[in-house]
Design a protein around this motif. Structure first.
Motif, PDB file in Angstrom:
ATOM      1  N   ALA A 200       0.835  -1.206   0.000  1.00 43.65           N
ATOM      2  CA  ALA A 200       0.000   0.000   0.000  1.00 43.65           C
ATOM      3  C   ALA A 200       0.865   1.249   0.000  1.00 43.65           C
ATOM      4  O   ALA A 200       0.600   2.213  -0.742  1.00 43.65           O
ATOM      5  N   GLU A 201       1.893   1.237   0.820  1.00 43.76           N
ATOM      6  CA  GLU A 201       2.805   2.378   0.883  1.00 43.76           C
ATOM      7  C   GLU A 201       3.525   2.575  -0.447  1.00 43.76           C
ATOM      8  O   GLU A 201       3.673   3.701  -0.931  1.00 43.76           O
ATOM      9  N   ALA A 202       3.986   1.465  -1.070  1.00 41.01           N
ATOM     10  CA  ALA A 202       4.704   1.565  -2.338  1.00 41.01           C
ATOM     11  C   ALA A 202       3.787   2.076  -3.454  1.00 41.01           C
ATOM     12  O   ALA A 202       4.195   2.904  -4.286  1.00 41.01           O
ATOM     13  N   ARG A 203       2.545   1.608  -3.495  1.00 40.61           N
ATOM     14  CA  ARG A 203       1.617   2.049  -4.534  1.00 40.61           C
ATOM     15  C   ARG A 203       1.250   3.525  -4.344  1.00 40.61           C
ATOM     16  O   ARG A 203       1.111   4.273  -5.315  1.00 40.61           O
ATOM     17  N   MET A 204       1.111   3.941  -3.086  1.00 42.45           N
ATOM     18  CA  MET A 204       0.847   5.349  -2.819  1.00 42.45           C
ATOM     19  C   MET A 204       2.025   6.211  -3.281  1.00 42.45           C
ATOM     20  O   MET A 204       1.844   7.264  -3.894  1.00 42.45           O
ATOM     21  N   ARG A 205       3.222   5.739  -2.992  1.00 40.01           N
ATOM     22  CA  ARG A 205       4.415   6.480  -3.410  1.00 40.01           C
ATOM     23  C   ARG A 205       4.489   6.566  -4.926  1.00 40.01           C
ATOM     24  O   ARG A 205       4.824   7.620  -5.488  1.00 40.01           O
ATOM     25  N   GLY A 206       4.171   5.445  -5.619  1.00 43.00           N
ATOM     26  CA  GLY A 206       4.187   5.468  -7.079  1.00 43.00           C
ATOM     27  C   GLY A 206       3.202   6.469  -7.644  1.00 43.00           C
ATOM     28  O   GLY A 206       3.507   7.193  -8.600  1.00 43.00           O
ATOM     29  N   PHE A 207       2.008   6.525  -7.059  1.00 42.54           N
ATOM     30  CA  PHE A 207       0.993   7.490  -7.486  1.00 42.54           C
ATOM     31  C   PHE A 207       1.499   8.913  -7.318  1.00 42.54           C
ATOM     32  O   PHE A 207       1.434   9.729  -8.252  1.00 42.54           O
ATOM     33  N   LEU A 208       2.016   9.223  -6.137  1.00 43.20           N
ATOM     34  CA  LEU A 208       2.481  10.584  -5.859  1.00 43.20           C
ATOM     35  C   LEU A 208       3.686  10.942  -6.725  1.00 43.20           C
ATOM     36  O   LEU A 208       3.798  12.083  -7.201  1.00 43.20           O
ATOM     37  N   ASP A 209       4.594   9.971  -6.948  1.00 44.51           N
ATOM     38  CA  ASP A 209       5.767  10.233  -7.792  1.00 44.51           C
ATOM     39  C   ASP A 209       5.354  10.581  -9.220  1.00 44.51           C
ATOM     40  O   ASP A 209       5.887  11.524  -9.824  1.00 44.51           O
ATOM     41  N   GLU A 210       4.410   9.816  -9.764  1.00 38.92           N
ATOM     42  CA  GLU A 210       4.000  10.055 -11.151  1.00 38.92           C
ATOM     43  C   GLU A 210       3.227  11.364 -11.276  1.00 38.92           C
ATOM     44  O   GLU A 210       3.419  12.117 -12.254  1.00 38.92           O
TER      45      GLU A 210
END
Length: 340
Positions: A200-210
Protein backbone atom coordinates in the motif's frame (compact mmCIF):
# COMPACT_ATOMS: atom_id res chain seq x y z
CA UNK A 1 -3.44 -57.66 14.90
CA UNK A 2 -2.44 -54.85 17.22
CA UNK A 3 -2.72 -54.54 20.98
CA UNK A 4 -4.07 -51.46 22.72
CA UNK A 5 -1.47 -48.76 23.37
CA UNK A 6 -1.69 -45.90 25.88
CA UNK A 7 -3.21 -42.76 24.35
CA UNK A 8 -0.91 -40.37 26.16
CA UNK A 9 1.58 -40.15 23.30
CA UNK A 10 1.79 -40.66 19.55
CA UNK A 11 3.04 -44.07 18.40
CA UNK A 12 6.78 -44.22 17.76
CA UNK A 13 8.97 -46.14 15.34
CA UNK A 14 9.79 -48.59 18.16
CA UNK A 15 6.06 -49.30 18.67
CA UNK A 16 5.81 -50.16 14.98
CA UNK A 17 8.89 -52.38 15.18
CA UNK A 18 7.65 -54.25 18.27
CA UNK A 19 4.21 -54.99 16.84
CA UNK A 20 5.59 -55.94 13.42
CA UNK A 21 8.19 -58.20 14.99
CA UNK A 22 11.16 -56.45 13.38
CA UNK A 23 13.93 -54.10 14.47
CA UNK A 24 13.47 -50.35 14.39
CA UNK A 25 16.26 -50.27 11.76
CA UNK A 26 14.04 -52.41 9.53
CA UNK A 27 11.15 -49.98 9.97
CA UNK A 28 13.49 -47.16 9.02
CA UNK A 29 14.52 -49.04 5.87
CA UNK A 30 10.86 -49.50 4.95
CA UNK A 31 10.28 -45.74 5.38
CA UNK A 32 13.24 -45.03 3.13
CA UNK A 33 12.13 -47.64 0.57
CA UNK A 34 15.38 -49.58 0.90
CA UNK A 35 15.74 -52.28 -1.81
CA UNK A 36 16.98 -54.95 0.64
CA UNK A 37 13.59 -55.25 2.39
CA UNK A 38 11.48 -58.27 1.43
CA UNK A 39 7.99 -57.51 0.17
CA UNK A 40 6.36 -59.60 2.92
CA UNK A 41 8.25 -57.68 5.62
CA UNK A 42 7.45 -54.36 4.00
CA UNK A 43 3.75 -55.25 3.80
CA UNK A 44 3.66 -56.26 7.48
CA UNK A 45 5.37 -53.04 8.62
CA UNK A 46 3.09 -50.85 6.48
CA UNK A 47 0.01 -52.63 7.86
CA UNK A 48 1.11 -51.96 11.44
CA UNK A 49 1.82 -48.32 10.58
CA UNK A 50 -1.68 -47.97 9.18
CA UNK A 51 -3.26 -49.67 12.20
CA UNK A 52 -1.38 -47.37 14.58
CA UNK A 53 -1.88 -44.33 12.33
CA UNK A 54 1.85 -43.81 12.68
CA UNK A 55 3.20 -40.74 10.92
CA UNK A 56 6.98 -40.47 10.56
CA UNK A 57 8.61 -37.49 12.23
CA UNK A 58 9.85 -35.52 9.26
CA UNK A 59 12.38 -33.56 11.30
CA UNK A 60 13.95 -36.71 12.71
CA UNK A 61 14.10 -38.35 9.27
CA UNK A 62 15.63 -35.17 7.86
CA UNK A 63 18.36 -35.19 10.50
CA UNK A 64 19.23 -38.79 9.66
CA UNK A 65 19.37 -38.02 5.93
CA UNK A 66 20.88 -34.54 6.21
CA UNK A 67 18.13 -33.04 3.97
CA UNK A 68 14.39 -32.57 4.43
CA UNK A 69 13.64 -31.14 0.96
CA UNK A 70 11.08 -28.95 2.72
CA UNK A 71 10.61 -25.20 2.41
CA UNK A 72 8.70 -23.18 4.97
CA UNK A 73 6.39 -20.24 4.27
CA UNK A 74 5.79 -17.65 6.98
CA UNK A 75 2.56 -15.96 5.94
CA UNK A 76 0.33 -13.19 7.26
CA UNK A 77 -2.98 -12.10 5.73
CA UNK A 78 -3.03 -15.12 3.41
CA UNK A 79 -6.71 -14.53 2.61
CA UNK A 80 -5.91 -11.42 0.55
CA UNK A 81 -5.45 -11.96 -3.18
CA UNK A 82 -1.78 -10.97 -3.41
CA UNK A 83 -0.46 -13.11 -0.53
CA UNK A 84 -2.72 -16.05 -1.47
CA UNK A 85 -1.54 -15.94 -5.09
CA UNK A 86 2.08 -15.71 -3.95
CA UNK A 87 1.70 -18.79 -1.75
CA UNK A 88 0.12 -20.79 -4.59
CA UNK A 89 2.91 -19.75 -6.99
CA UNK A 90 5.63 -20.72 -4.50
CA UNK A 91 4.00 -24.09 -3.85
CA UNK A 92 3.91 -24.79 -7.60
CA UNK A 93 7.53 -23.72 -8.11
CA UNK A 94 8.73 -25.70 -5.08
CA UNK A 95 6.93 -28.82 -6.27
CA UNK A 96 8.57 -28.52 -9.69
CA UNK A 97 11.94 -28.27 -7.93
CA UNK A 98 11.20 -31.40 -5.88
CA UNK A 99 10.47 -29.73 -2.54
CA UNK A 100 7.64 -29.97 -0.03
CA UNK A 101 6.10 -26.81 1.42
CA UNK A 102 5.00 -26.24 5.01
CA UNK A 103 3.09 -23.02 5.73
CA UNK A 104 2.82 -21.24 9.09
CA UNK A 105 0.02 -18.66 9.06
CA UNK A 106 0.17 -15.69 11.42
CA UNK A 107 -3.19 -14.70 12.91
CA UNK A 108 -1.52 -11.78 14.71
CA UNK A 109 1.82 -10.13 13.99
CA UNK A 110 3.21 -9.57 17.48
CA UNK A 111 6.72 -10.78 18.29
CA UNK A 112 5.54 -13.82 20.27
CA UNK A 113 3.37 -15.08 17.39
CA UNK A 114 6.13 -14.57 14.82
CA UNK A 115 8.68 -16.39 16.98
CA UNK A 116 6.23 -19.28 17.54
CA UNK A 117 5.55 -19.57 13.79
CA UNK A 118 9.26 -19.63 13.00
CA UNK A 119 9.81 -22.28 15.68
CA UNK A 120 7.03 -24.38 14.14
CA UNK A 121 8.80 -24.26 10.77
CA UNK A 122 12.21 -25.03 12.25
CA UNK A 123 10.79 -28.09 14.01
CA UNK A 124 9.80 -29.36 10.55
CA UNK A 125 13.50 -29.18 9.58
CA UNK A 126 12.83 -26.72 6.76
CA UNK A 127 15.87 -25.97 4.61
CA UNK A 128 14.78 -22.41 3.88
CA UNK A 129 11.92 -19.99 4.53
CA UNK A 130 9.87 -17.64 2.35
CA UNK A 131 8.37 -14.67 4.19
CA UNK A 132 5.05 -13.40 2.79
CA UNK A 133 4.10 -10.87 5.43
CA UNK A 134 2.97 -7.56 3.96
CA UNK A 135 3.03 -5.54 7.19
CA UNK A 136 6.04 -3.40 8.08
CA UNK A 137 5.98 -4.50 11.74
CA UNK A 138 6.66 -8.15 10.79
CA UNK A 139 10.01 -7.14 9.32
CA UNK A 140 10.77 -4.98 12.34
CA UNK A 141 10.51 -8.17 14.41
CA UNK A 142 12.43 -10.33 11.92
CA UNK A 143 15.35 -7.89 12.04
CA UNK A 144 15.71 -8.63 15.75
CA UNK A 145 15.70 -12.41 15.33
CA UNK A 146 18.46 -14.77 14.30
CA UNK A 147 17.07 -16.95 11.49
CA UNK A 148 19.47 -19.86 11.07
CA UNK A 149 18.35 -21.01 7.61
CA UNK A 150 18.34 -19.10 4.29
CA UNK A 151 15.22 -17.00 3.77
CA UNK A 152 13.68 -14.82 1.09
CA UNK A 153 11.07 -12.11 1.58
CA UNK A 154 8.55 -11.15 -1.07
CA UNK A 155 8.41 -7.56 0.12
CA UNK A 156 11.09 -4.90 -0.22
CA UNK A 157 11.28 -2.91 3.02
CA UNK A 158 14.68 -1.26 2.82
CA UNK A 159 15.82 -3.25 5.90
CA UNK A 160 16.26 -6.85 4.74
CA UNK A 161 16.64 -6.21 1.03
CA UNK A 162 19.57 -8.63 0.74
CA UNK A 163 16.89 -11.30 1.17
CA UNK A 164 14.15 -9.58 -0.87
CA UNK A 165 12.53 -10.38 -4.20
CA UNK A 166 9.43 -8.48 -5.21
CA UNK A 167 7.13 -7.11 -7.86
CA UNK A 168 7.88 -3.42 -8.46
CA UNK A 169 4.79 -1.97 -6.82
CA UNK A 170 5.95 1.62 -7.35
CA UNK A 171 6.34 1.06 -11.09
CA UNK A 172 2.90 -0.56 -11.25
CA UNK A 173 1.26 2.40 -9.54
CA UNK A 174 3.07 4.79 -11.86
CA UNK A 175 1.76 2.85 -14.88
CA UNK A 176 -1.81 3.15 -13.60
CA UNK A 177 -1.47 6.84 -12.80
CA UNK A 178 0.27 7.68 -16.08
CA UNK A 179 -2.50 5.91 -18.00
CA UNK A 180 -5.08 8.27 -16.45
CA UNK A 181 -2.90 11.32 -17.06
CA UNK A 182 -2.31 10.30 -20.70
CA UNK A 183 -6.09 10.07 -21.16
CA UNK A 184 -6.31 13.73 -20.11
CA UNK A 185 -7.31 13.41 -16.46
CA UNK A 186 -5.91 16.05 -14.11
CA UNK A 187 -8.18 15.67 -11.08
CA UNK A 188 -7.28 12.18 -9.86
CA UNK A 189 -7.89 10.67 -6.43
CA UNK A 190 -6.03 7.73 -4.93
CA UNK A 191 -7.81 5.19 -2.75
CA UNK A 192 -4.87 3.62 -0.88
CA UNK A 193 -4.49 0.45 1.15
CA UNK A 194 -3.90 0.16 4.91
CA UNK A 195 -1.11 2.32 6.29
CA UNK A 196 1.01 -0.54 7.70
CA UNK A 197 1.05 -2.55 4.46
CA UNK A 198 4.26 -2.43 2.44
CA UNK A 199 2.48 -2.73 -0.93
CA UNK A 200 0.00 0.00 0.00
CA UNK A 201 2.81 2.38 0.88
CA UNK A 202 4.70 1.57 -2.34
CA UNK A 203 1.62 2.05 -4.53
CA UNK A 204 0.85 5.35 -2.82
CA UNK A 205 4.41 6.48 -3.41
CA UNK A 206 4.19 5.47 -7.08
CA UNK A 207 0.99 7.49 -7.49
CA UNK A 208 2.48 10.58 -5.86
CA UNK A 209 5.77 10.23 -7.79
CA UNK A 210 4.00 10.06 -11.15
CA UNK A 211 1.63 12.91 -10.33
CA UNK A 212 4.62 15.03 -9.30
CA UNK A 213 6.69 14.08 -12.35
CA UNK A 214 3.83 15.10 -14.64
CA UNK A 215 3.20 18.31 -12.64
CA UNK A 216 -0.38 17.30 -11.81
CA UNK A 217 -1.78 18.64 -8.50
CA UNK A 218 -2.62 16.00 -5.88
CA UNK A 219 -4.96 15.60 -2.96
CA UNK A 220 -4.19 13.51 0.11
CA UNK A 221 -4.71 9.77 -0.56
CA UNK A 222 -7.64 8.11 1.20
CA UNK A 223 -6.52 5.19 3.40
CA UNK A 224 -8.69 2.11 2.89
CA UNK A 225 -8.68 -1.51 4.09
CA UNK A 226 -8.60 -3.49 0.78
CA UNK A 227 -12.31 -4.43 0.95
CA UNK A 228 -15.08 -3.78 -1.55
CA UNK A 229 -17.22 -2.52 1.34
CA UNK A 230 -14.73 0.23 2.09
CA UNK A 231 -14.56 1.16 -1.60
CA UNK A 232 -18.35 1.38 -1.71
CA UNK A 233 -18.68 3.63 1.35
CA UNK A 234 -15.76 5.81 0.23
CA UNK A 235 -17.38 6.10 -3.19
CA UNK A 236 -20.74 7.12 -1.70
CA UNK A 237 -18.99 10.04 0.00
CA UNK A 238 -16.73 10.99 -2.91
CA UNK A 239 -19.39 10.89 -5.61
CA UNK A 240 -21.46 13.32 -3.59
CA UNK A 241 -18.97 16.11 -4.33
CA UNK A 242 -17.61 15.06 -7.77
CA UNK A 243 -14.47 17.26 -7.70
CA UNK A 244 -12.46 14.68 -9.68
CA UNK A 245 -12.69 12.71 -12.94
CA UNK A 246 -10.69 9.57 -12.10
CA UNK A 247 -9.67 7.31 -9.22
CA UNK A 248 -6.70 4.99 -8.92
CA UNK A 249 -7.64 2.27 -6.42
CA UNK A 250 -4.81 0.38 -4.71
CA UNK A 251 -6.55 -2.95 -5.35
CA UNK A 252 -9.34 -4.38 -7.46
CA UNK A 253 -11.68 -5.18 -4.56
CA UNK A 254 -11.91 -1.54 -3.47
CA UNK A 255 -12.33 -0.61 -7.14
CA UNK A 256 -15.33 -2.96 -7.28
CA UNK A 257 -16.89 -1.11 -4.35
CA UNK A 258 -16.26 2.22 -6.07
CA UNK A 259 -17.98 0.97 -9.23
CA UNK A 260 -21.00 -0.13 -7.20
CA UNK A 261 -21.21 3.28 -5.54
CA UNK A 262 -20.92 5.02 -8.93
CA UNK A 263 -23.85 3.01 -10.28
CA UNK A 264 -25.91 3.83 -7.18
CA UNK A 265 -25.11 7.52 -7.72
CA UNK A 266 -26.39 7.31 -11.31
CA UNK A 267 -22.95 7.82 -12.83
CA UNK A 268 -21.78 6.24 -16.06
CA UNK A 269 -18.41 4.52 -16.16
CA UNK A 270 -16.18 5.58 -17.78
CA UNK A 271 -18.00 8.61 -19.24
CA UNK A 272 -18.39 10.34 -15.85
CA UNK A 273 -15.63 8.66 -13.83
CA UNK A 274 -12.63 6.51 -14.83
CA UNK A 275 -11.42 3.87 -12.37
CA UNK A 276 -8.16 1.88 -12.36
CA UNK A 277 -7.46 -1.00 -9.98
CA UNK A 278 -4.41 -3.09 -9.07
CA UNK A 279 -3.87 -6.91 -9.03
CA UNK A 280 -5.99 -8.07 -11.98
CA UNK A 281 -7.96 -10.57 -9.92
CA UNK A 282 -9.73 -13.21 -12.05
CA UNK A 283 -13.07 -11.40 -11.74
CA UNK A 284 -11.70 -8.00 -12.87
CA UNK A 285 -12.35 -8.75 -16.55
CA UNK A 286 -16.01 -9.42 -15.67
CA UNK A 287 -16.76 -6.27 -13.64
CA UNK A 288 -19.09 -3.88 -15.38
CA UNK A 289 -17.46 -2.23 -17.12
CA UNK A 290 -14.40 -4.55 -17.22
CA UNK A 291 -11.72 -3.04 -15.01
CA UNK A 292 -8.48 -1.45 -16.19
CA UNK A 293 -5.89 -2.69 -13.71
CA UNK A 294 -2.27 -3.67 -13.07
CA UNK A 295 -1.31 -7.34 -13.39
CA UNK A 296 1.38 -8.97 -11.25
CA UNK A 297 3.15 -12.07 -12.59
CA UNK A 298 2.82 -14.35 -9.58
CA UNK A 299 4.03 -17.44 -11.46
CA UNK A 300 7.32 -15.70 -12.31
CA UNK A 301 7.55 -14.41 -8.74
CA UNK A 302 7.19 -17.94 -7.37
CA UNK A 303 9.74 -19.39 -9.80
CA UNK A 304 12.36 -16.75 -9.07
CA UNK A 305 11.68 -16.88 -5.33
CA UNK A 306 12.37 -20.62 -5.17
CA UNK A 307 15.43 -20.24 -7.43
CA UNK A 308 16.82 -17.53 -5.14
CA UNK A 309 16.16 -19.56 -2.01
CA UNK A 310 17.73 -22.72 -3.43
CA UNK A 311 20.76 -20.74 -4.56
CA UNK A 312 21.50 -20.08 -0.89
CA UNK A 313 21.41 -23.77 0.05
CA UNK A 314 24.57 -25.92 0.04
CA UNK A 315 25.56 -26.62 -3.56
CA UNK A 316 23.12 -24.04 -4.94
CA UNK A 317 23.93 -22.08 -8.09
CA UNK A 318 24.34 -18.29 -7.72
CA UNK A 319 21.43 -16.16 -8.95
CA UNK A 320 22.28 -13.20 -11.13
CA UNK A 321 18.78 -11.78 -11.76
CA UNK A 322 17.69 -10.00 -8.57
CA UNK A 323 15.81 -7.18 -10.27
CA UNK A 324 12.17 -6.54 -9.23
CA UNK A 325 9.56 -8.11 -11.49
CA UNK A 326 7.81 -5.52 -13.64
CA UNK A 327 3.99 -5.52 -13.59
CA UNK A 328 1.81 -4.85 -16.66
CA UNK A 329 -1.00 -2.40 -17.25
CA UNK A 330 -4.14 -4.17 -18.50
CA UNK A 331 -6.39 -1.64 -20.24
CA UNK A 332 -10.12 -2.38 -20.30
CA UNK A 333 -13.34 -0.38 -20.55
CA UNK A 334 -13.38 1.30 -17.10
CA UNK A 335 -11.14 4.16 -18.29
CA UNK A 336 -11.63 6.82 -20.96
CA UNK A 337 -10.78 10.50 -21.57
CA UNK A 338 -12.67 12.88 -19.26
CA UNK A 339 -15.90 14.35 -20.62
CA UNK A 340 -15.14 17.80 -19.14
Amino acid sequence: MTENLPKVRAPSIRDVARLAGVSHQTVSRVLNNHPSIRESTKARVLEVMEDLQYRPNRAARALSRGRSRTIGILSAQSSEYGPASSIAAIQDAAREAGYYVNTANLTTVDQESIEAALMHLMLQAVEGIVVIAPQVRVFDVLEQLSITVPFVSLQSTGHLDDHALSVDQIAGARLATRHLIDLGHRRIYHLAGPQDWIEAEARMRGFLDEMGAMDVPTTAPILGDWTADFGYHAGRELFGRRDFTAIFSSNDQMALGLMHAARDAGLDLPRDISIVGFDDIPEAAHFWPPLTTVRQDFAELGRRCIALLLSNLPGGEPIVDREPIMPRLIVRESTAPPAF
